[in-house]
Design a protein around this motif. Structure first.
Motif, short mmCIF file in Angstrom:
data_model
loop_
_atom_site.label_atom_id
_atom_site.label_comp_id
_atom_site.label_asym_id
_atom_site.label_seq_id
_atom_site.Cartn_x
_atom_site.Cartn_y
_atom_site.Cartn_z
N TRP A 45 0.84 -1.28 0.05
CA TRP A 45 0.21 -0.02 -0.26
C TRP A 45 0.83 1.27 0.10
CZ3 TRP A 45 -4.94 -0.81 -1.17
CH2 TRP A 45 -5.48 -2.04 -0.85
N MET A 110 1.52 9.04 4.68
CA MET A 110 0.91 8.49 5.98
C MET A 110 0.98 6.78 5.90
SD MET A 110 -3.00 9.02 5.14
CE MET A 110 -3.77 8.54 3.56
N ILE A 112 -0.28 3.55 8.66
CA ILE A 112 -0.56 2.75 9.88
C ILE A 112 0.13 1.30 9.50
CG2 ILE A 112 -2.37 1.68 11.40
CD1 ILE A 112 -4.13 3.81 10.63
N GLY A 119 -8.71 0.62 8.97
CA GLY A 119 -10.30 0.84 8.63
C GLY A 119 -11.04 1.20 9.97
N HIS A 120 -10.25 1.99 10.78
CA HIS A 120 -11.07 2.03 12.10
C HIS A 120 -11.42 3.59 12.52
CE1 HIS A 120 -11.12 -1.99 14.09
NE2 HIS A 120 -9.92 -2.01 13.35
N GLY A 121 -10.90 4.11 11.28
CA GLY A 121 -11.14 5.68 11.39
C GLY A 121 -10.04 6.61 12.07
N ILE A 122 -8.83 5.77 12.17
CA ILE A 122 -7.81 6.43 12.77
C ILE A 122 -6.98 7.31 11.73
CG2 ILE A 122 -5.46 5.94 13.98
CD1 ILE A 122 -6.77 3.45 15.29
N GLY A 123 -7.01 6.78 10.55
CA GLY A 123 -6.21 7.64 9.59
C GLY A 123 -6.89 9.09 9.50
N THR A 124 -8.12 9.05 9.48
CA THR A 124 -8.95 10.20 9.31
C THR A 124 -8.81 11.00 10.46
OG1 THR A 124 -10.67 8.98 8.12
CG2 THR A 124 -11.07 10.96 8.65
N ASN A 151 -5.84 2.35 -3.75
CA ASN A 151 -6.03 2.55 -2.52
C ASN A 151 -7.07 3.28 -1.85
OD1 ASN A 151 -5.41 2.93 0.41
ND2 ASN A 151 -3.01 3.19 -0.26
N ARG A 153 -8.84 3.50 0.86
CA ARG A 153 -8.66 3.99 2.19
C ARG A 153 -8.01 5.31 2.44
NH1 ARG A 153 -7.40 -1.55 4.13
NH2 ARG A 153 -5.41 -0.95 3.45
N ARG A 156 -10.30 7.99 0.74
CA ARG A 156 -11.11 8.36 1.69
C ARG A 156 -10.91 9.28 2.85
NH1 ARG A 156 -15.21 9.85 1.15
NH2 ARG A 156 -16.26 9.13 3.19
N LYS A 160 -12.24 12.80 3.44
CA LYS A 160 -13.03 13.10 4.76
C LYS A 160 -12.50 14.29 5.22
CE LYS A 160 -13.02 8.78 5.85
NZ LYS A 160 -13.24 7.75 7.04
C1 LIG Z 1 -4.25 4.65 4.29
C2 LIG Z 1 -4.61 4.63 5.96
C3 LIG Z 1 -3.73 5.48 6.51
C4 LIG Z 1 -5.93 5.16 6.17
O1 LIG Z 1 -6.27 5.01 7.47
P1 LIG Z 1 -7.58 4.22 8.02
O2 LIG Z 1 -7.37 4.47 9.76
O3 LIG Z 1 -7.38 2.87 7.58
O4 LIG Z 1 -8.56 4.89 7.24
P2 LIG Z 1 -10.03 5.28 8.03
O5 LIG Z 1 -10.76 4.21 8.69
O6 LIG Z 1 -9.83 6.51 8.62
O7 LIG Z 1 -10.80 5.52 6.60
C5 LIG Z 1 -11.08 4.41 5.66
C6 LIG Z 1 -12.23 4.64 4.63
O8 LIG Z 1 -11.99 3.73 3.71
C7 LIG Z 1 -13.46 3.04 3.33
N1 LIG Z 1 -13.06 1.75 2.72
C8 LIG Z 1 -12.15 0.81 2.90
N2 LIG Z 1 -12.14 -0.15 1.94
C9 LIG Z 1 -13.01 0.20 1.15
C10 LIG Z 1 -13.43 -0.39 -0.03
N3 LIG Z 1 -12.99 -1.44 -0.66
N4 LIG Z 1 -14.39 0.32 -0.68
C11 LIG Z 1 -15.08 1.60 -0.22
N5 LIG Z 1 -14.49 2.09 0.84
C12 LIG Z 1 -13.62 1.47 1.48
C13 LIG Z 1 -13.80 2.82 4.71
O9 LIG Z 1 -15.11 2.56 4.63
C14 LIG Z 1 -13.51 4.39 5.17
O10 LIG Z 1 -14.32 5.44 4.94
P3 LIG Z 1 -15.62 5.78 5.48
O11 LIG Z 1 -15.44 6.30 6.82
O12 LIG Z 1 -16.25 6.65 4.56
O13 LIG Z 1 -16.62 4.48 5.46
C15 LIG Z 1 -4.45 3.13 6.55
O14 LIG Z 1 -5.22 2.37 5.97
C16 LIG Z 1 -3.01 2.83 6.04
O15 LIG Z 1 -1.83 3.09 6.75
N6 LIG Z 1 -2.65 1.84 4.91
C17 LIG Z 1 -1.60 1.05 4.79
C18 LIG Z 1 -0.44 2.30 4.02
C19 LIG Z 1 -1.27 3.19 3.16
O16 LIG Z 1 -2.17 2.79 2.37
N7 LIG Z 1 -0.63 4.49 3.11
C20 LIG Z 1 -1.17 5.49 2.23
C21 LIG Z 1 -0.53 5.38 1.00
S1 LIG Z 1 -0.92 6.64 -0.11
#
Ligand SMILES: CC(C)(COP(=O)(O)OP(=O)(O)OC[C@H]1O[C@@H](n2cnc3c(N)ncnc32)[C@H](O)[C@@H]1OP(=O)(O)O)[C@@H](O)C(=O)NCCC(=O)NCCS
Length: 198
Positions: A45, A110, A112, A119-124, A151, A153, A156, A160
């Motif tokens: 990711w 960013m 995690i 997917g627990h809202g912590i990224g947001t 990607n 997440r 979003r 958001k």
């Molecule tokens: C990217 C990242 C920081 C996001 O943080 P997170 O805490 O996972 O994200 P959140 O929970 O705040 O938000 C995720 C959103 O994606 C949505 N989502 C996840 N998978 C989805 C899917 N397959 N289809 C539609 N929406 C999806 C969730 O529903 C949520 O949106 P919502 O609140 O509107 O429902 C984290 O997932 C991460 O570190 N991932 C691995 C590394 C990475 O991807 N880094 C970014 C590189 S650009």
């Protein structure tokens, strides 16, 4: 001499469920960085290319390099270190050209690293804290951030936090993503959004 150049900024926030602290990234976090950077699922990711693992020397180069002129934070949630993020001066010439020559343009990166927290809202939440810090304390003019099409997440998290999709860039193939999305939030857009939320 330390590998990571640290700083003294700590940001606190969160909600009823998650107490979120962004603390200065330093060499004491290297064991976490080694772990996350040798996890192919995390790297899937974070990296455009397919990378299985980065050895410690490369981890030193990445974080040692970026931290010299930019702010790197460790993400602590409910007292556990689970990820990291950077507030970085824009390093891409094609993006700098989109703004006035004297504009302070930055990007946020960013990750995690602890997968059970995805997917627990912590990224947001923590990106909201860093955005607030960037505009209100560092007086940044524009945040310009990226996500690739696969990607959702990441996409979003930008949406958001009020970022607008301003540019869609085809990625030369073969590559994991087909399209790179460019997300923008200006100082004025941030202020408007803040007023609207009252
Ligand atoms: C990217 C990242 C920081 C996001 O943080 P997170 O805490 O996972 O994200 P959140 O929970 O705040 O938000 C995720 C959103 O994606 C949505 N989502 C996840 N998978 C989805 C899917 N397959 N289809 C539609 N929406 C999806 C969730 O529903 C949520 O949106 P919502 O609140 O509107 O429902 C984290 O997932 C991460 O570190 N991932 C691995 C590394 C990475 O991807 N880094 C970014 C590189 S650009």
């Amino acid at each position: 001499m330390s590998i990571i150049r640290s700083h003294d900024i700590t940001l606190c926030g969160g909600n009823d469920e998650y107490k979120v602290i962004l603390c200065p990234l330093s060499d004491e976090h290297l064991p976490y960085l080694y772990k996350w950077n040798s996890d192919s699922e995390v790297l899937y990711w974070t990296e455009g290319e397919d990378i299985e693992s980065y050895p410690p020397e490369v981890v030193h180069q990445i974080y040692g390099g970026i931290s010299q002129n930019n702010l790197c934070f460790a993400l602590k949630v409910n007292n556990e270190i689970i990820g990291e993020c950077w507030l970085q001066k824009m390093n891409l010439p094609n993006v700098k050209k989109m703004y006035a020559a004297d504009a302070d343009v930055r990007r946020i990166d960013m990750s995690i690293g602890e997968k059970s927290y995805w997917g627990h809202g912590i990224g947001t939440l923590f990106i909201g804290m860093l955005v607030k810090y960037a505009f209100e304390c560092e007086h940044v003019d524009v945040l310009h951030c990226f996500s690739e099409d696969y990607n959702i997440r990441s996409r979003r998290v930008w949406e958001k936090n009020g970022f607008q999709l301003v540019f869609t860039e085809e990625i030369p193939q073969p590559h994991k993503g087909k399209v790179q999305y460019h997300w923008r939030l200006t100082k004025d857009e941030y202020q408007e959004r803040k007023i609207e939320s009252f």
